[in-house]
Design an enzyme around this catalytic site. Structure first.
Site, PDB file in Angstrom:
ATOM      1  N   LYS A  22       0.851  -1.207   0.000  1.00 52.35           N
ATOM      2  CA  LYS A  22       0.000   0.000   0.000  1.00 52.35           C
ATOM      3  C   LYS A  22       0.878   1.246   0.000  1.00 52.35           C
ATOM      4  O   LYS A  22       0.709   2.148  -0.819  1.00 52.35           O
ATOM      5  CB  LYS A  22      -0.907   0.000   1.233  1.00 52.35           C
ATOM      6  N   ASN A  23       1.841   1.289   0.942  1.00 56.07           N
ATOM      7  CA  ASN A  23       2.654   2.501   1.087  1.00 56.07           C
ATOM      8  C   ASN A  23       3.673   2.673  -0.041  1.00 56.07           C
ATOM      9  O   ASN A  23       4.301   3.722  -0.155  1.00 56.07           O
ATOM     10  CB  ASN A  23       3.354   2.512   2.450  1.00 56.07           C
ATOM     11  N   ARG A  93      -4.856  10.285   4.907  1.00 58.40           N
ATOM     12  CA  ARG A  93      -3.840  11.288   5.142  1.00 58.40           C
ATOM     13  C   ARG A  93      -2.807  11.358   4.020  1.00 58.40           C
ATOM     14  O   ARG A  93      -2.282  12.411   3.691  1.00 58.40           O
ATOM     15  CB  ARG A  93      -3.138  10.857   6.428  1.00 58.40           C
ATOM     16  N   CYS A 117      -5.814  12.286  13.725  1.00 54.75           N
ATOM     17  CA  CYS A 117      -6.305  10.965  13.360  1.00 54.75           C
ATOM     18  C   CYS A 117      -6.149  10.075  14.576  1.00 54.75           C
ATOM     19  O   CYS A 117      -5.590  10.493  15.582  1.00 54.75           O
ATOM     20  CB  CYS A 117      -5.569  10.409  12.147  1.00 54.75           C
ATOM     21  N   ARG A 122      -0.054  13.933  13.981  1.00 53.88           N
ATOM     22  CA  ARG A 122       0.534  13.741  12.655  1.00 53.88           C
ATOM     23  C   ARG A 122       0.573  15.014  11.812  1.00 53.88           C
ATOM     24  O   ARG A 122      -0.146  15.159  10.819  1.00 53.88           O
ATOM     25  CB  ARG A 122      -0.187  12.622  11.916  1.00 53.88           C
ATOM     26  N   ASP A 306       4.147   0.340  12.258  1.00 57.81           N
ATOM     27  CA  ASP A 306       2.972  -0.281  11.630  1.00 57.81           C
ATOM     28  C   ASP A 306       2.814  -1.761  11.993  1.00 57.81           C
ATOM     29  O   ASP A 306       1.858  -2.396  11.550  1.00 57.81           O
ATOM     30  CB  ASP A 306       3.033  -0.117  10.105  1.00 57.81           C
ATOM     31  N   ILE A 328       7.351   6.472  17.491  1.00 54.89           N
ATOM     32  CA  ILE A 328       7.017   7.224  16.278  1.00 54.89           C
ATOM     33  C   ILE A 328       5.733   8.044  16.446  1.00 54.89           C
ATOM     34  O   ILE A 328       5.700   9.219  16.123  1.00 54.89           O
ATOM     35  CB  ILE A 328       6.875   6.279  15.046  1.00 54.89           C
ATOM     36  N   ARG A 398      -8.854  -0.620   4.275  1.00 53.67           N
ATOM     37  CA  ARG A 398      -7.962   0.437   3.775  1.00 53.67           C
ATOM     38  C   ARG A 398      -6.622  -0.148   3.348  1.00 53.67           C
ATOM     39  O   ARG A 398      -6.007   0.372   2.411  1.00 53.67           O
ATOM     40  CB  ARG A 398      -7.686   1.468   4.887  1.00 53.67           C
TER      41      ARG A 398
HETATM   42  C1  UD1 Z   1       4.262   6.801   6.838  1.00 56.11           C
HETATM   43  C2  UD1 Z   1       3.399   5.603   6.508  1.00 56.11           C
HETATM   44  C3  UD1 Z   1       2.744   5.073   7.782  1.00 56.11           C
HETATM   45  C4  UD1 Z   1       3.798   4.809   8.861  1.00 56.11           C
HETATM   46  C5  UD1 Z   1       4.700   6.020   9.053  1.00 56.11           C
HETATM   47  C6  UD1 Z   1       5.877   5.727   9.985  1.00 56.11           C
HETATM   48  C7  UD1 Z   1       2.680   6.023   4.234  1.00 56.11           C
HETATM   49  C8  UD1 Z   1       1.574   6.378   3.312  1.00 56.11           C
HETATM   50  N1  UD1 Z   1       2.390   6.007   5.550  1.00 56.11           N
HETATM   51  O1  UD1 Z   1       3.406   7.806   7.358  1.00 56.11           O
HETATM   52  O2  UD1 Z   1       2.042   3.874   7.458  1.00 56.11           O
HETATM   53  O3  UD1 Z   1       3.150   4.516  10.074  1.00 56.11           O
HETATM   54  O4  UD1 Z   1       5.255   6.440   7.797  1.00 56.11           O
HETATM   55  O5  UD1 Z   1       6.603   4.658   9.515  1.00 56.11           O
HETATM   56  O6  UD1 Z   1       3.784   5.740   3.805  1.00 56.11           O
HETATM   57  N2  UD1 Z   1       6.302  14.287  11.497  1.00 56.11           N
HETATM   58  C9  UD1 Z   1       6.278  15.621  11.873  1.00 56.11           C
HETATM   59  N3  UD1 Z   1       6.061  16.548  10.888  1.00 56.11           N
HETATM   60  C10 UD1 Z   1       5.853  16.203   9.584  1.00 56.11           C
HETATM   61  C11 UD1 Z   1       5.878  14.846   9.224  1.00 56.11           C
HETATM   62  C12 UD1 Z   1       6.111  13.909  10.207  1.00 56.11           C
HETATM   63  O7  UD1 Z   1       6.466  15.949  13.029  1.00 56.11           O
HETATM   64  O8  UD1 Z   1       5.651  17.098   8.748  1.00 56.11           O
HETATM   65  C13 UD1 Z   1       6.554  13.265  12.532  1.00 56.11           C
HETATM   66  C14 UD1 Z   1       5.324  12.350  12.752  1.00 56.11           C
HETATM   67  O9  UD1 Z   1       4.409  12.910  13.664  1.00 56.11           O
HETATM   68  C15 UD1 Z   1       5.982  11.097  13.262  1.00 56.11           C
HETATM   69  C16 UD1 Z   1       7.299  11.051  12.488  1.00 56.11           C
HETATM   70  O10 UD1 Z   1       7.531  12.377  12.032  1.00 56.11           O
HETATM   71  O11 UD1 Z   1       6.284  11.214  14.622  1.00 56.11           O
HETATM   72  C17 UD1 Z   1       7.327  10.119  11.309  1.00 56.11           C
HETATM   73  O12 UD1 Z   1       6.159  10.291  10.541  1.00 56.11           O
HETATM   74  P1  UD1 Z   1       6.152  10.080   8.964  1.00 56.11           P
HETATM   75  O13 UD1 Z   1       7.271   9.204   8.558  1.00 56.11           O
HETATM   76  O14 UD1 Z   1       6.015  11.394   8.302  1.00 56.11           O
HETATM   77  O15 UD1 Z   1       4.777   9.281   8.752  1.00 56.11           O
HETATM   78  P2  UD1 Z   1       3.925   9.323   7.439  1.00 56.11           P
HETATM   79  O16 UD1 Z   1       4.789   9.605   6.284  1.00 56.11           O
HETATM   80  O17 UD1 Z   1       2.710  10.136   7.658  1.00 56.11           O
END
Ligand code: UD1
Length: 420
Positions: A22-23, A93, A117, A122, A306, A328, A398
């Site tokens: 998916k990702n 998201r 969420c 996030r 995950d 995380i 999903r």
């Molecule tokens: C992606 C995955 C999700 C997985 C996550 C962590 C997809 C579509 N989703 O989500 O399944 O659980 O990686 O492996 O690939 N953060 C900030 N600011 C930002 C962005 C992130 O503070 O602008 C923080 C988040 O709150 C979190 C950490 O960074 O603590 C990592 O999040 P991130 O890797 O961005 O998660 P996603 O990309 O949303």
């Protein structure tokens, strides 16, 4: 709303084919927005999140068709719109992944803020700061990120405080057509990012540093459509390995990549589960008692957040104390209350959960709260004595391609009942 019912306590035997990630698929589908033409994507899983991103692409002007069950062709000749509405972003998201490619292609993007969420706040501040560094002007208005570029994006150095997966993907997609060089420091290294880099390279992008935390993008003037196969879903793979660990049995997973789960392999072996990795297959056997283990969720190659909910279900079946540190996402313990309904003894203290394994669970009525929590309840249901009834299973749709069918095929007594 549909329910899943499980009569637990049966060991699992046979073979399961793993679907595409998916990702991996979501950013690759978003990347087709970058240039006109028809792109071909193989090994696409059949999931609600995939339907959501395709629906979003259609609102932007793209067209798509499924050539066969798992092959998609996407045409992005006429991308005229630049808005991802709240209606779509709130259900997924990852819709934020259109921000980078739209800015690159049209110089304009308007994407709803995802909001909170089930697994925490996030934010998307890294995405916005990164795009600003590449020259975008960003305003927040009425719950939307409104981004504009005048005269094209320009390369720059971007540093992430925390390696963000979709943040890294958005930066890559914005940088490939920017003028000059972009360096992404402390980039995420998840295998899905390498999958996206392969897609972008096939389109003609120049990217160095694949699989490292320092990505260097040399902007090019134009891109062409490409073909790519989505990598196997490592989270689906891990979920099924844990399921066999919890329920017991002897199952071979095919069409998967064992190299993408280094930390899970180590933990499952420590737990007393036998794993035999082939090139594209994994045999998992569990017959004896389970030993307690500790995990800390970390960015790749650490233990994936995950799989945290799923491994917690396994821990309840061990004998001894297991500790989880969730590093995380805050608030990613929604499944704890549901597992407790099945007799689990779990204590939560901030980002830490202490699981006292009792070697057993009892079937109960439970409610899925998010995608991976749903999978954890399925695992608990397979291992538990008696009947488990899981409601709100739309979360599972999903991200898991036919989980009920796959588990039934290896002997689980699991079925779906349509909601009234
Ligand atoms: C992606 C995955 C999700 C997985 C996550 C962590 C997809 C579509 N989703 O989500 O399944 O659980 O990686 O492996 O690939 N953060 C900030 N600011 C930002 C962005 C992130 O503070 O602008 C923080 C988040 O709150 C979190 C950490 O960074 O603590 C990592 O999040 P991130 O890797 O961005 O998660 P996603 O990309 O949303």
């Amino acid at each position: 709303m549909d329910k899943i019912l499980i009569e637990g306590g049966r060991s699992l035997q046979g073979e399961i084919k793993i679907s595409g990630a998916k990702n991996g698929a979501l950013p690759i589908i978003a990347a087709t927005l970058l240039c006109p033409g028809t792109h071909t994507i193989y090994n696409v899983p059949e999931l609600r999140d995939i339907r959501t991103i395709l629906q979003l692409l259609v609102t932007l002007g793209a067209t798509w068709e499924r050539i066969d069950k798992h092959t998609l062709k996407i045409n992005s000749d006429n991308i005229t719109e630049y808005e991802a509405s709240y209606e779509l972003v709130k259900t997924m998201r990852a819709s934020v992944l259109v921000l980078g490619p739209l800015l690159s292609r049209l110089g304009r993007a308007r994407v709803s803020l995802p909001g909170g969420c089930a697994i925490g706040a996030r934010p998307i501040d890294f995405h916005m700061q990164g795009l600003q560094k590449l020259g975008a002007q960003i305003e927040l208005e009425q719950g939307y990120v409104d981004a504009k570029v005048f005269g094209g994006l320009r390369g720059n150095t971007i540093y992430f405080d925390i390696p963000s997966v979709t943040g890294t993907e958005n930066m890559l997609m914005a940088a490939v057509l920017a003028e000059g060089t972009t360096i992404i420091k402390n980039a995420a290294k998840e295998p899905e990012i390498a999958n996206l880099i392969d897609m972008l390279s096939g389109m003609g992008a120049k990217i160095e540093g694949r699989d490292t935390d320092r990505l260097i993008v040399q902007g090019v003037k134009s891109l062409k459509p490409a073909e790519i196969a989505i990598i196997p879903d490592r989270i689906e793979t891990g979920t099924l390995l844990i399921a066999v660990g919890a329920a017991g049995g002897d199952v071979t997973l095919t069409n998967c990549n064992p190299a993408h789960l280094p930390s899970l392999f180590e933990k499952l072996r420590n737990c007393g589960i036998y794993l035999e990795a082939g090139e594209r297959s994994i045999r998992v056997i569990r017959s004896g008692p389970l030993k307690n283990i500790d995990i800390k969720t970390m960015p790749y190659p650490g233990f994936p957040t995950d799989l945290q909910a799923q491994i917690m279900a396994l821990m309840t079946m061990t004998e001894g104390l297991s500790v989880i540190h969730e590093n995380i996402f805050e608030n990613r313990f929604m499944h704890v209350a549901e597992l407790r309904r099945m007799g689990a003894d779990i204590m939560v203290d901030g980002g830490k959960a202490i699981v006292k394994g009792l070697g057993k669970l009892d079937g109960a009525q439970v409610m899925a709260t998010d995608l991976r929590a749903s999978a954890s309840l399925v695992i608990a249901g397979l291992a538990a004595r008696g009947l488990t009834e899981i409601s709100r299973v739309y979360h599972l749709d999903r991200g898991y391609d036919d989980l009920v069918g796959k588990l039934s095929a290896v002997g689980a007594k699991i079925w779906r009942e349509p909601g009234k």
